[in-house]
Enzyme design. Sequence first.
Site, PDB file in Angstrom:
ATOM      1  N   ASP A 101     -12.112   7.242   3.827  1.00 14.88           N
ATOM      2  CA  ASP A 101     -10.924   6.899   4.612  1.00 14.88           C
ATOM      3  C   ASP A 101     -10.573   5.409   4.479  1.00 14.88           C
ATOM      4  OD1 ASP A 101      -8.780   7.391   6.221  1.00 14.88           O
ATOM      5  OD2 ASP A 101      -9.923   7.488   8.097  1.00 14.88           O
TER       6      ASP A 101
ATOM      7  N   LYS B 238      -9.943  12.635   8.730  1.00 16.67           N
ATOM      8  CA  LYS B 238      -9.399  12.133  10.003  1.00 16.67           C
ATOM      9  C   LYS B 238      -9.230  13.285  10.987  1.00 16.67           C
ATOM     10  CE  LYS B 238      -6.457   8.344   8.322  1.00 16.67           C
ATOM     11  NZ  LYS B 238      -7.209   7.258   8.945  1.00 16.67           N
TER      12      LYS B 238
ATOM     13  N   LYS C  81       0.850  -1.198   0.000  1.00 15.23           N
ATOM     14  CA  LYS C  81       0.000   0.000   0.000  1.00 15.23           C
ATOM     15  C   LYS C  81       0.883   1.244   0.000  1.00 15.23           C
ATOM     16  CE  LYS C  81      -3.287   2.624   2.917  1.00 15.23           C
ATOM     17  NZ  LYS C  81      -4.162   2.612   4.115  1.00 15.23           N
TER      18      LYS C  81
ATOM     19  N   ASP D  33       1.545   5.972   5.861  1.00 11.57           N
ATOM     20  CA  ASP D  33       0.564   5.111   5.192  1.00 11.57           C
ATOM     21  C   ASP D  33       1.091   4.463   3.913  1.00 11.57           C
ATOM     22  OD1 ASP D  33      -1.866   3.955   5.627  1.00 11.57           O
ATOM     23  OD2 ASP D  33      -3.036   5.493   4.573  1.00 11.57           O
TER      24      ASP D  33
ATOM     25  N   ASP E 185      -2.496  10.109   4.080  1.00 10.87           N
ATOM     26  CA  ASP E 185      -3.922   9.782   4.201  1.00 10.87           C
ATOM     27  C   ASP E 185      -4.624  10.806   5.087  1.00 10.87           C
ATOM     28  OD1 ASP E 185      -6.384   8.601   4.269  1.00 10.87           O
ATOM     29  OD2 ASP E 185      -5.776   6.844   5.448  1.00 10.87           O
TER      30      ASP E 185
ATOM     31  N   GLU F  98      -9.503   3.896   1.999  1.00 13.75           N
ATOM     32  CA  GLU F  98      -8.952   4.085   0.652  1.00 13.75           C
ATOM     33  C   GLU F  98      -7.917   3.023   0.307  1.00 13.75           C
ATOM     34  OE1 GLU F  98      -7.671   5.391   3.297  1.00 13.75           O
ATOM     35  OE2 GLU F  98      -5.546   5.051   2.938  1.00 13.75           O
TER      36      GLU F  98
ATOM     37  N   ARG G  46      -7.771  -0.176   0.778  1.00 15.16           N
ATOM     38  CA  ARG G  46      -8.321  -1.388   0.140  1.00 15.16           C
ATOM     39  C   ARG G  46      -8.684  -1.132  -1.319  1.00 15.16           C
ATOM     40  NH1 ARG G  46     -12.940  -1.782   4.591  1.00 15.16           N
ATOM     41  NH2 ARG G  46     -11.219  -0.831   5.738  1.00 15.16           N
TER      42      ARG G  46
HETATM   43  N1  BES Z   1      -4.354   4.389   6.962  1.00 11.19           N
HETATM   44  C1  BES Z   1      -5.486   4.043   7.732  1.00 11.19           C
HETATM   45  C2  BES Z   1      -5.204   2.963   8.786  1.00 11.19           C
HETATM   46  C3  BES Z   1      -4.204   3.271   9.861  1.00 11.19           C
HETATM   47  C4  BES Z   1      -4.622   3.631  11.129  1.00 11.19           C
HETATM   48  C5  BES Z   1      -2.841   3.150   9.632  1.00 11.19           C
HETATM   49  C6  BES Z   1      -3.699   3.861  12.138  1.00 11.19           C
HETATM   50  C7  BES Z   1      -1.917   3.402  10.632  1.00 11.19           C
HETATM   51  C8  BES Z   1      -2.344   3.739  11.889  1.00 11.19           C
HETATM   52  C9  BES Z   1      -6.614   3.537   6.815  1.00 11.19           C
HETATM   53  O1  BES Z   1      -6.626   4.077   5.539  1.00 11.19           O
HETATM   54  C10 BES Z   1      -7.898   3.908   7.446  1.00 11.19           C
HETATM   55  O2  BES Z   1      -8.145   5.085   7.552  1.00 11.19           O
HETATM   56  N2  BES Z   1      -8.691   2.934   7.861  1.00 11.19           N
HETATM   57  C11 BES Z   1      -9.941   3.187   8.469  1.00 11.19           C
HETATM   58  C12 BES Z   1     -10.969   2.285   7.843  1.00 11.19           C
HETATM   59  C13 BES Z   1     -12.382   2.575   8.278  1.00 11.19           C
HETATM   60  C14 BES Z   1     -12.826   3.898   7.696  1.00 11.19           C
HETATM   61  C15 BES Z   1     -13.264   1.458   7.811  1.00 11.19           C
HETATM   62  C16 BES Z   1      -9.788   2.875   9.959  1.00 11.19           C
HETATM   63  O3  BES Z   1      -9.157   1.885  10.297  1.00 11.19           O
HETATM   64  O4  BES Z   1     -10.268   3.663  10.755  1.00 11.19           O
HETATM   65 ZN    ZN Z   2      -4.832   4.731   4.777  1.00 14.88          ZN
HETATM   66 MG    MG Z   3      -7.723   5.876   5.428  1.00 16.96          MG
END
Ligand code: BES
Ligand code: ZN
Ligand code: MG
Length: 467
Positions: free
Chosen positions: A315, A244, A232, A256, A237, A317, A319
């Site tokens: 968010d 966020k 990834k 990220d 992000d 993104e 996947r």
């Molecule tokens: N990049 C984040 C995940 C992340 C969180 C990486 C903390 C490193 C530390 C990812 O893109 C994300 O935002 N995931 C969301 C998904 C949700 C919206 C279903 C999450 O985990 O909150």
């Molecule tokens: Zn992310």
């Molecule tokens: Mg995200």
Amino acid sequence: MEQKLIINAQDVQTKTTIFLFDTVNQFKNLGEETQNYLQSKLDKKEHFIVFDNWNVLSIYVFIDTTEKTRHSGYLSVQEIKKQQIDDVSIVDYSQGEQGILPFMEGFLLSLYSFDKYKSKANDSSLDIYLTTQKEQAIQEIENTVEAVCIARDLVNEPSNTLTAEQLSHEIEALSISHKFNAEILTLSQIQSLKMGGLLSVNQGSSLPPTFNILEHKPENPQNSQPIILVGKGVVYDTGGLSLKPTPQSMDIMKCDMGGAAAVVGAFCAIAKNNLPLHIIGLIPATDNHISNTSYAPGDVITMFDQTTVEVMNTDAEGRLILADALSFAKKYNPELVIDLATLTGSALHAIGHEGIVYMGTTNKETKQALEESGNNTHERLVEFPLWEEYSKQLKSPIADLKNIGGPSAGAITAGKFLEHFTSYDWLHLDIAGPAFLGGADSYRSQGGTGVGVRLLYDFLKTKAENN
Ligand code: BES
Ligand code: ZN
Ligand code: MG
């Protein structure tokens, strides 16, 4: 710190010496007084012993478990930094199979720091004179540690300098210095391929995405079908319109692209150590920014493989860009595909920074081999299930899938989403926890840790040995 490792040089005198032992008998030629002192320490289960004799430092390291020995490497570096030492001898009396290897691994990993943006340069340097019988294995570790530090640098580089295009330039430069192939697809090519996931995430950005294809193809590789590593590469992000919050969330999101960094680092280690396997790397890269052209919750997008996805949260993104890469991977008829991604906060919440949440569709033996490599490298893994029931959460009333599940099992529903785009043996590693640390933890540095590089290298090396 600037460093030079010199192996088996003759007649070198340094003020600081580190001695490695694995049995008490090996102390014999040290003289009775030292011998008794060390024995008394060992009786108290102290494996790291510093002897400061009028500023002449002797460090005695008694080999313990691999991880404790790596930690002794870290403790040695702390001592060296504290005393501002600029040369050190390391003398290996240990006879065991491992011994000096994890020590040097921990030692070299601990010398890392990211200080290119400090205006007052850190001009300290260290010459390391190592006496050992395991020269070749040390060389391999030196190459692998260098690869970990490349991954750390990539993660630590902020997104105002490490854009998707800049990441591609770095990959190109590393492909030349480390001798692997790299092909960079640019915006127009990504558009022609209709990579709808990558393009939608990039839609709010003023900077173009890239899609990076890395290849290590030695002569007569041991595998007829390639192994593919997918990373990834979200260089930043913001969350997009599903924005966020800043503290401890958006403020660390330069991390990220930790999955991409792990893949690039693994390629550096693989190529430099001449692993006899055919390996391909796929890195979709973009930022996830916010603007009036951003993709929006409620949008329906068409992915590279024609699947339609209702975007319920911008968010989620990672996947979307990974799904396009996983579909793209099918054309190589791979033996195995491993993706690495800082994918979910859910994985971080589940097991913290201490390990990797993984899942996959490959066989038990391959999973076991991966877990074993996790234990060898102390980049440990926990398997989460991909039970069918979880996919219900991804049903959309108007499209084939939606990009988020419900409030629970977030790491798994992300995995289920990715699984939809696979048709081969597959492993998914969610490294959101261990990719980035607020503070150093032993030889794992503050910021980017380079997690995944040593794990992938150990896993692939073992695979090559057992083929
Ligand atoms: N990049 C984040 C995940 C992340 C969180 C990486 C903390 C490193 C530390 C990812 O893109 C994300 O935002 N995931 C969301 C998904 C949700 C919206 C279903 C999450 O985990 O909150
Ligand atoms: Zn992310
Ligand atoms: Mg995200």
